[in-house]
Design an enzyme around this catalytic site. Structure first.
Site, mmCIF file in Angstrom:
data_model
loop_
_atom_site.group_PDB
_atom_site.id
_atom_site.type_symbol
_atom_site.label_atom_id
_atom_site.label_comp_id
_atom_site.label_asym_id
_atom_site.label_seq_id
_atom_site.Cartn_x
_atom_site.Cartn_y
_atom_site.Cartn_z
ATOM 1 N N SER A 7 0.949 -1.158 -0.080
ATOM 2 C CA SER A 7 0.131 -0.053 -0.026
ATOM 3 C C SER A 7 0.784 1.316 0.059
ATOM 4 O O SER A 7 1.555 1.472 1.042
ATOM 5 C CB SER A 7 -0.771 -0.022 1.181
ATOM 6 O OG SER A 7 -1.631 1.247 1.528
ATOM 7 N N HIS A 32 -1.320 -1.585 -4.014
ATOM 8 C CA HIS A 32 -2.500 -1.000 -3.466
ATOM 9 C C HIS A 32 -2.703 0.338 -3.258
ATOM 10 O O HIS A 32 -1.729 1.093 -2.585
ATOM 11 C CB HIS A 32 -2.738 -1.771 -2.041
ATOM 12 C CG HIS A 32 -4.071 -1.590 -1.158
ATOM 13 N ND1 HIS A 32 -5.409 -2.472 -1.514
ATOM 14 C CD2 HIS A 32 -4.426 -0.692 -0.381
ATOM 15 C CE1 HIS A 32 -6.179 -2.011 -0.781
ATOM 16 N NE2 HIS A 32 -5.496 -1.063 -0.099
ATOM 17 N N ASP A 34 -5.011 3.654 -1.891
ATOM 18 C CA ASP A 34 -6.065 4.025 -0.924
ATOM 19 C C ASP A 34 -6.582 5.328 -1.359
ATOM 20 O O ASP A 34 -5.823 6.390 -1.170
ATOM 21 C CB ASP A 34 -5.394 3.943 0.401
ATOM 22 C CG ASP A 34 -5.329 2.494 0.710
ATOM 23 O OD1 ASP A 34 -6.249 1.794 0.909
ATOM 24 O OD2 ASP A 34 -4.138 2.232 1.210
ATOM 25 N N MET A 36 -9.016 8.308 -0.329
ATOM 26 C CA MET A 36 -10.079 8.671 0.804
ATOM 27 C C MET A 36 -10.526 10.002 0.550
ATOM 28 O O MET A 36 -9.918 10.699 -0.031
ATOM 29 C CB MET A 36 -9.012 8.556 2.185
ATOM 30 C CG MET A 36 -8.391 7.477 2.384
ATOM 31 S SD MET A 36 -7.489 7.571 3.760
ATOM 32 C CE MET A 36 -6.747 5.905 3.664
ATOM 33 N N HIS A 65 -8.778 1.171 -3.918
ATOM 34 C CA HIS A 65 -9.679 0.847 -2.631
ATOM 35 C C HIS A 65 -10.058 2.125 -2.572
ATOM 36 O O HIS A 65 -9.587 3.082 -1.863
ATOM 37 C CB HIS A 65 -8.675 0.482 -1.653
ATOM 38 C CG HIS A 65 -9.343 0.363 -0.376
ATOM 39 N ND1 HIS A 65 -8.785 -0.024 0.987
ATOM 40 C CD2 HIS A 65 -10.635 0.334 0.087
ATOM 41 C CE1 HIS A 65 -9.824 -0.044 1.819
ATOM 42 N NE2 HIS A 65 -11.003 0.084 1.401
ATOM 43 N N MET A 67 -12.428 4.573 -0.452
ATOM 44 C CA MET A 67 -13.024 4.750 0.906
ATOM 45 C C MET A 67 -13.593 6.164 0.937
ATOM 46 O O MET A 67 -13.184 7.185 1.310
ATOM 47 C CB MET A 67 -11.900 5.005 1.977
ATOM 48 C CG MET A 67 -11.410 3.075 2.387
ATOM 49 S SD MET A 67 -9.844 3.350 3.122
ATOM 50 C CE MET A 67 -8.881 3.372 1.730
ATOM 51 N N MET A 136 -11.564 -5.758 5.625
ATOM 52 C CA MET A 136 -10.814 -4.649 6.434
ATOM 53 C C MET A 136 -10.435 -5.221 7.736
ATOM 54 O O MET A 136 -11.198 -5.503 8.469
ATOM 55 C CB MET A 136 -11.378 -3.237 6.610
ATOM 56 C CG MET A 136 -11.760 -2.163 5.384
ATOM 57 S SD MET A 136 -10.189 -1.759 4.434
ATOM 58 C CE MET A 136 -9.445 -0.976 6.122
ATOM 59 N N GLY A 141 -8.971 4.267 7.149
ATOM 60 C CA GLY A 141 -8.453 5.658 7.266
ATOM 61 C C GLY A 141 -7.019 5.631 7.307
ATOM 62 O O GLY A 141 -6.629 6.937 6.731
ATOM 63 N N PHE A 142 -6.549 5.031 8.053
ATOM 64 C CA PHE A 142 -5.029 5.389 8.235
ATOM 65 C C PHE A 142 -4.277 4.132 8.298
ATOM 66 O O PHE A 142 -4.498 2.919 8.592
ATOM 67 C CB PHE A 142 -4.753 6.019 9.748
ATOM 68 C CG PHE A 142 -5.717 7.169 9.854
ATOM 69 C CD1 PHE A 142 -5.080 8.488 9.491
ATOM 70 C CD2 PHE A 142 -6.958 7.320 10.231
ATOM 71 C CE1 PHE A 142 -5.643 9.615 9.701
ATOM 72 C CE2 PHE A 142 -7.688 8.418 10.277
ATOM 73 C CZ PHE A 142 -7.082 9.609 9.941
ATOM 74 N N GLY A 143 -2.875 4.188 7.875
ATOM 75 C CA GLY A 143 -2.007 3.221 7.787
ATOM 76 C C GLY A 143 -1.484 3.166 9.336
ATOM 77 O O GLY A 143 -1.601 4.004 10.112
ATOM 78 N N GLY A 144 -0.762 1.935 9.475
ATOM 79 C CA GLY A 144 0.113 1.800 10.842
ATOM 80 C C GLY A 144 -0.840 1.262 11.970
ATOM 81 O O GLY A 144 -0.493 1.569 13.131
ATOM 82 N N ASP A 173 -6.636 -6.137 4.542
ATOM 83 C CA ASP A 173 -6.167 -4.950 4.539
ATOM 84 C C ASP A 173 -5.963 -4.293 5.940
ATOM 85 O O ASP A 173 -7.019 -3.850 6.527
ATOM 86 C CB ASP A 173 -6.746 -3.986 3.520
ATOM 87 C CG ASP A 173 -6.251 -2.778 3.446
ATOM 88 O OD1 ASP A 173 -5.069 -2.592 3.797
ATOM 89 O OD2 ASP A 173 -7.066 -1.846 2.446
ATOM 90 N N GLY A 174 -4.813 -4.074 6.475
ATOM 91 C CA GLY A 174 -4.665 -3.322 7.736
ATOM 92 C C GLY A 174 -3.977 -4.230 8.507
ATOM 93 O O GLY A 174 -4.508 -5.176 9.064
ATOM 94 N N GLY A 195 0.986 -1.893 4.208
ATOM 95 C CA GLY A 195 1.496 -0.623 4.053
ATOM 96 C C GLY A 195 2.941 -0.257 5.097
ATOM 97 O O GLY A 195 4.107 -0.433 4.615
HETATM 98 C C1 DX5 Z 1 -6.403 2.013 5.514
HETATM 99 C C2 DX5 Z 1 -6.098 1.492 4.273
HETATM 100 C C3 DX5 Z 1 -4.869 0.508 4.311
HETATM 101 C C4 DX5 Z 1 -3.495 1.054 4.727
HETATM 102 C C5 DX5 Z 1 -3.011 -0.439 5.436
HETATM 103 O O1 DX5 Z 1 -7.501 2.464 5.587
HETATM 104 O O2 DX5 Z 1 -6.937 0.685 3.616
HETATM 105 O O3 DX5 Z 1 -4.578 0.094 2.847
HETATM 106 O O4 DX5 Z 1 -2.782 1.663 3.909
HETATM 107 O O5 DX5 Z 1 -1.754 0.253 6.009
HETATM 108 P P1 DX5 Z 1 -0.973 -0.717 7.135
HETATM 109 O O6 DX5 Z 1 -0.554 -2.038 6.306
HETATM 110 O O7 DX5 Z 1 0.069 0.136 7.557
HETATM 111 O O8 DX5 Z 1 -2.043 -1.243 8.220
HETATM 112 ZN ZN ZN Z 2 -6.621 0.110 1.531
#
Ligand code: DX5
Ligand code: ZN
Length: 220
Positions: A7, A32, A34, A36, A65, A67, A136, A141-144, A173-174, A195
């Site tokens: 991602s 991937h 994202d 948003m 993806h 969102m 999911m 909404g957020f990575g990490g 994903d996530g 990601g």
């Molecule tokens: C979150 C995204 C993910 C995100 C995953 O809303 O849909 O694709 O980038 O990030 P990680 O792998 O860091 O959880």
């Molecule tokens: Zn995603």
């Protein structure tokens, strides 16, 4: 077949072409992306213009993806930008069957995404109509963020709904990384978005190879 989908949300946007090249060389299967809108989720990321720029940087399929609250009007621009397949959320306000129809019309791969609190039953009827279900494993909404193990319970239900042909992709994903990817694979997922566990490392290519090796040890 297992597929790894880095991602780019966690990549360095200032050098996206190079970031994508690193994971492509390491054997990633798709990128991937994202999207948003600051409404469906509390974050704004990128849109079709960046997907179009990515097309010039990589031959890997772009795994969009969405969102966003109302994906329907954005399917055509995403297709024009060169997304290989697109997932929209079942919790969005667009009619899912109409979204599927439009994506099929453009000959794109079709995915439906479920947020953590949405039960598998909500999409079971749509499974025969799509190529992929995106489960999911964090709140979108957020990575990490931290992996939510309870979300994996949906996967066997979705696999069963997909029949025995094994054609349905189930993407998680996530929070996917070395400590969670095996549980997700054993639950029945076969596409793994990562990601932070890839781009949060100094060597993203090495991270892709490590995930691949963990998957190889599980089986086909
Ligand atoms: C979150 C995204 C993910 C995100 C995953 O809303 O849909 O694709 O980038 O990030 P990680 O792998 O860091 O959880
Ligand atoms: Zn995603």
């Amino acid at each position: 077949m297992f597929k790894i989908a880095p991602s780019i949300l966690s990549a360095d946007f200032g050098q996206l072409a190079e970031e994508v090249r690193r994971v492509e060389e390491a054997g990633a299967d798709q990128i991937h992306v994202d999207v948003m809108d600051g409404h469906f989720v509390d974050n704004i990321s990128l849109g079709p213009a960046v997907v179009a720029a990515l097309r010039r940087s990589t031959r890997l399929p772009r795994d969009g993806h969405l969102m966003i609250t109302n994906p329907l009007p954005y399917l055509e621009p995403s297709a024009r930008a060169g997304a290989g397949h697109i997932s929209f959320h079942i919790e969005s306000e667009s009619d899912p069957r109409e979204c599927i129809r439009r994506l099929r019309e453009r000959k794109l791969g079709v995915g439906v995404a479920l947020s953590p609190d949405t039960p598998a039953q909500r999409v079971v009827e749509l499974v025969p109509l799509v190529d992929m279900i995106l489960v999911m494993t964090v709140y979108p909404g957020f990575g990490g963020q931290e992996f939510l193990a309870y979300t994996l319970e949906k996967i066997p239900v979705l696999r069963a709904a997909g029949g025995t042909g094994g054609r349905l992709d189930i993407e998680v994903d996530g929070g996917i990384g070395p400590s969670t990817i095996r549980d997700a694979a054993r639950a029945g997922a076969n596409v793994f978005v990562a990601g932070n566990s890839i781009y949060g490392r100094p060597d993203p290519g090495g991270a892709v190879r490590e995930l691949r090796e963990l998957l190889r040890r599980i089986g086909p």
